[in-house]
Design a protein around this motif. Structure first.
Motif, PDB file in Angstrom:
ATOM      1  N   PRO A  14      23.818  12.481  27.891  1.00 38.82           N
ATOM      2  CA  PRO A  14      22.604  13.043  28.487  1.00 38.82           C
ATOM      3  C   PRO A  14      22.906  14.257  29.357  1.00 38.82           C
ATOM      4  O   PRO A  14      23.944  14.324  30.008  1.00 38.82           O
ATOM      5  N   GLU A  15      21.967  15.201  29.374  1.00 39.77           N
ATOM      6  CA  GLU A  15      22.157  16.409  30.174  1.00 39.77           C
ATOM      7  C   GLU A  15      21.522  16.309  31.554  1.00 39.77           C
ATOM      8  O   GLU A  15      21.833  17.106  32.439  1.00 39.77           O
ATOM      9  N   SER A  16      20.631  15.313  31.755  1.00 35.10           N
ATOM     10  CA  SER A  16      19.993  15.164  33.065  1.00 35.10           C
ATOM     11  C   SER A  16      19.433  13.758  33.220  1.00 35.10           C
ATOM     12  O   SER A  16      19.341  13.001  32.249  1.00 35.10           O
ATOM     13  N   VAL A  17      19.056  13.412  34.458  1.00 42.45           N
ATOM     14  CA  VAL A  17      18.495  12.094  34.745  1.00 42.45           C
ATOM     15  C   VAL A  17      17.513  12.207  35.904  1.00 42.45           C
ATOM     16  O   VAL A  17      17.700  13.005  36.822  1.00 42.45           O
ATOM     17  N   ILE A  18      16.450  11.430  35.834  1.00 39.25           N
ATOM     18  CA  ILE A  18      15.522  11.266  36.948  1.00 39.25           C
ATOM     19  C   ILE A  18      15.329   9.774  37.162  1.00 39.25           C
ATOM     20  O   ILE A  18      15.573   8.973  36.248  1.00 39.25           O
ATOM     21  N   GLY A  19      14.899   9.376  38.348  1.00 44.53           N
ATOM     22  CA  GLY A  19      14.693   7.955  38.561  1.00 44.53           C
ATOM     23  C   GLY A  19      14.280   7.606  39.970  1.00 44.53           C
ATOM     24  O   GLY A  19      14.268   8.452  40.870  1.00 44.53           O
ATOM     25  N   MET A  20      13.940   6.341  40.124  1.00 49.50           N
ATOM     26  CA  MET A  20      13.570   5.807  41.433  1.00 49.50           C
ATOM     27  C   MET A  20      14.186   4.428  41.586  1.00 49.50           C
ATOM     28  O   MET A  20      14.296   3.674  40.618  1.00 49.50           O
ATOM     29  N   GLY A  21      14.592   4.108  42.798  1.00 48.24           N
ATOM     30  CA  GLY A  21      15.143   2.796  43.090  1.00 48.24           C
ATOM     31  C   GLY A  21      14.647   2.311  44.440  1.00 48.24           C
ATOM     32  O   GLY A  21      14.404   3.111  45.347  1.00 48.24           O
ATOM     33  N   ASP A  22      14.484   1.007  44.556  1.00 53.45           N
ATOM     34  CA  ASP A  22      13.992   0.424  45.804  1.00 53.45           C
ATOM     35  C   ASP A  22      14.609  -0.952  46.011  1.00 53.45           C
ATOM     36  O   ASP A  22      15.072  -1.589  45.064  1.00 53.45           O
ATOM     37  N   ILE A  23      14.576  -1.395  47.247  1.00 53.60           N
ATOM     38  CA  ILE A  23      14.912  -2.780  47.569  1.00 53.60           C
ATOM     39  C   ILE A  23      13.580  -3.488  47.773  1.00 53.60           C
ATOM     40  O   ILE A  23      12.932  -3.347  48.804  1.00 53.60           O
ATOM     41  N   VAL A  24      13.163  -4.215  46.750  1.00 56.33           N
ATOM     42  CA  VAL A  24      11.832  -4.816  46.738  1.00 56.33           C
ATOM     43  C   VAL A  24      11.872  -6.282  47.152  1.00 56.33           C
ATOM     44  O   VAL A  24      11.016  -6.763  47.884  1.00 56.33           O
ATOM     45  N   PHE A  25      12.874  -6.994  46.684  1.00 57.39           N
ATOM     46  CA  PHE A  25      12.906  -8.446  46.879  1.00 57.39           C
ATOM     47  C   PHE A  25      13.979  -8.896  47.864  1.00 57.39           C
ATOM     48  O   PHE A  25      13.715  -9.651  48.785  1.00 57.39           O
ATOM     49  N   TRP A  26      15.213  -8.427  47.649  1.00 55.86           N
ATOM     50  CA  TRP A  26      16.336  -8.917  48.437  1.00 55.86           C
ATOM     51  C   TRP A  26      16.458  -8.133  49.744  1.00 55.86           C
ATOM     52  O   TRP A  26      17.355  -7.323  49.922  1.00 55.86           O
ATOM     53  N   LYS A  27      15.566  -8.387  50.657  1.00 51.99           N
ATOM     54  CA  LYS A  27      15.561  -7.682  51.948  1.00 51.99           C
ATOM     55  C   LYS A  27      16.465  -8.421  52.934  1.00 51.99           C
ATOM     56  O   LYS A  27      16.008  -9.049  53.895  1.00 51.99           O
ATOM     57  N   ASP A  28      17.768  -8.333  52.654  1.00 51.84           N
ATOM     58  CA  ASP A  28      18.748  -9.051  53.467  1.00 51.84           C
ATOM     59  C   ASP A  28      19.783  -8.109  54.067  1.00 51.84           C
ATOM     60  O   ASP A  28      20.879  -8.521  54.428  1.00 51.84           O
ATOM     61  N   GLY A  29      19.430  -6.828  54.149  1.00 47.12           N
ATOM     62  CA  GLY A  29      20.348  -5.860  54.726  1.00 47.12           C
ATOM     63  C   GLY A  29      21.187  -5.115  53.710  1.00 47.12           C
ATOM     64  O   GLY A  29      21.954  -4.223  54.074  1.00 47.12           O
ATOM     65  N   ARG A  30      21.048  -5.460  52.441  1.00 46.62           N
ATOM     66  CA  ARG A  30      21.840  -4.780  51.409  1.00 46.62           C
ATOM     67  C   ARG A  30      21.385  -3.335  51.236  1.00 46.62           C
ATOM     68  O   ARG A  30      20.246  -2.974  51.583  1.00 46.62           O
ATOM     69  N   GLU A  31      22.262  -2.526  50.665  1.00 45.85           N
ATOM     70  CA  GLU A  31      21.958  -1.121  50.429  1.00 45.85           C
ATOM     71  C   GLU A  31      21.789  -0.800  48.949  1.00 45.85           C
ATOM     72  O   GLU A  31      21.310   0.272  48.595  1.00 45.85           O
ATOM     73  N   VAL A  32      22.182  -1.729  48.088  1.00 48.91           N
ATOM     74  CA  VAL A  32      22.079  -1.513  46.645  1.00 48.91           C
ATOM     75  C   VAL A  32      20.673  -1.882  46.188  1.00 48.91           C
ATOM     76  O   VAL A  32      20.159  -2.949  46.525  1.00 48.91           O
ATOM     77  N   TYR A  33      20.049  -1.001  45.421  1.00 50.59           N
ATOM     78  CA  TYR A  33      18.684  -1.240  44.950  1.00 50.59           C
ATOM     79  C   TYR A  33      18.615  -2.484  44.067  1.00 50.59           C
ATOM     80  O   TYR A  33      19.484  -2.711  43.229  1.00 50.59           O
ATOM     81  N   ASP A  34      17.558  -3.287  44.242  1.00 51.31           N
ATOM     82  CA  ASP A  34      17.348  -4.420  43.343  1.00 51.31           C
ATOM     83  C   ASP A  34      16.263  -4.117  42.307  1.00 51.31           C
ATOM     84  O   ASP A  34      15.980  -4.929  41.435  1.00 51.31           O
ATOM     85  N   SER A  35      15.676  -2.942  42.398  1.00 49.79           N
ATOM     86  CA  SER A  35      14.683  -2.490  41.421  1.00 49.79           C
ATOM     87  C   SER A  35      15.028  -1.053  41.042  1.00 49.79           C
ATOM     88  O   SER A  35      14.994  -0.161  41.890  1.00 49.79           O
ATOM     89  N   VAL A  36      15.381  -0.857  39.778  1.00 50.46           N
ATOM     90  CA  VAL A  36      15.887   0.444  39.332  1.00 50.46           C
ATOM     91  C   VAL A  36      15.147   0.890  38.079  1.00 50.46           C
ATOM     92  O   VAL A  36      14.976   0.112  37.139  1.00 50.46           O
ATOM     93  N   ASN A  37      14.690   2.130  38.067  1.00 51.62           N
ATOM     94  CA  ASN A  37      14.102   2.746  36.879  1.00 51.62           C
ATOM     95  C   ASN A  37      14.679   4.152  36.723  1.00 51.62           C
ATOM     96  O   ASN A  37      14.529   4.987  37.623  1.00 51.62           O
TER      97      ASN A  37
END
Length: 203
Positions: A14-37
């Motif tokens: 791929p030549e490019s990427v767009i996306g959004m990520g959020d922490i929707v469910f696991w609100k325990d202080g983590r920094e890694v997104y649990d919802s990724v598109n």
């Protein structure tokens, strides 16, 4: 691994990427997104739509390749044809009106067939015996491919032979993951940087 599969299928990177990520469910202080598109874009217009939702496991894991001729489901090892009965769209419409499939006649869309998988006949991607996971974990399952992978790894350790393009494929997939993270964090389209391109890559 899904990015590697997509690159193998297209023969490109791929030549490019767009996306959004959020922490929707696991609100325990983590920094890694649990919802990724993410949407990765190839130079020929093909796109990878990557979605990961770790708070829900209903659909399991699927790799699907969708095209104008049909759909391949790599998790189940089958493909479906878009036009699998040989009839034109208008013929199907007339037959479905006769059979009273519709309470109202649809007037839009590229096909008159109701959008349901049940009417599509599955065809095996590969002939003969094969093991597919149907979206579930295959870890430890009989003939899940682990023996072949372990055997190839041991053979490489003994002989010193390098597996074909393993390093290059890992490099490509790693960069695409990092670019996906960057796109989510910055919430903007990220182009593949020229300084990270290697001769192995085709865009």
């Amino acid at each position: 691994h899904q990015l590697e599969v997509s690159n193998w299928a297209t023969g490109l990177v791929p030549e490019s990427v767009i996306g959004m990520g959020d922490i929707v469910f696991w609100k325990d202080g983590r920094e890694v997104y649990d919802s990724v598109n993410l949407v990765y874009h190839y130079s020929n217009g093909i796109k990878i739509t990557y979605e990961s939702l770790i708070s829900n496991k209903y659909n399991g894991m699927e790799d699907q390749i969708l095209g104008h001729k049909g759909t391949m489901n790599l998790a189940t090892g089958v493909y479906y044809l878009e036009e699998d009965d040989g009839r034109s769209g208008i013929e199907r419409l007339l037959n479905q009106i006769e059979d009273k499939v519709f309470s109202a006649v649809p007037i839009g869309g590229p096909s008159w067939r109701p959008e349901t998988k049940k009417e599509s006949k599955p065809f095996p991607i590969l002939k003969g015996k094969m093991h597919v996971n149907k979206g579930l974990s295959m870890v430890g399952a009989e003939k899940d491919g682990s023996d072949a992978i372990l055997s190839a790894f041991c053979q490489a350790c003994i002989t010193g032979e390098k597996g074909e393009n393993i390093v290059e494929e890992a490099y490509c997939a790693t960069l695409l993951c990092l670019l996906g993270n960057q796109a989510m964090e910055e919430q903007k389209k990220v182009e593949f940087p020229d300084e990270y391109k290697i001769p192995y890559m085709k865009f």
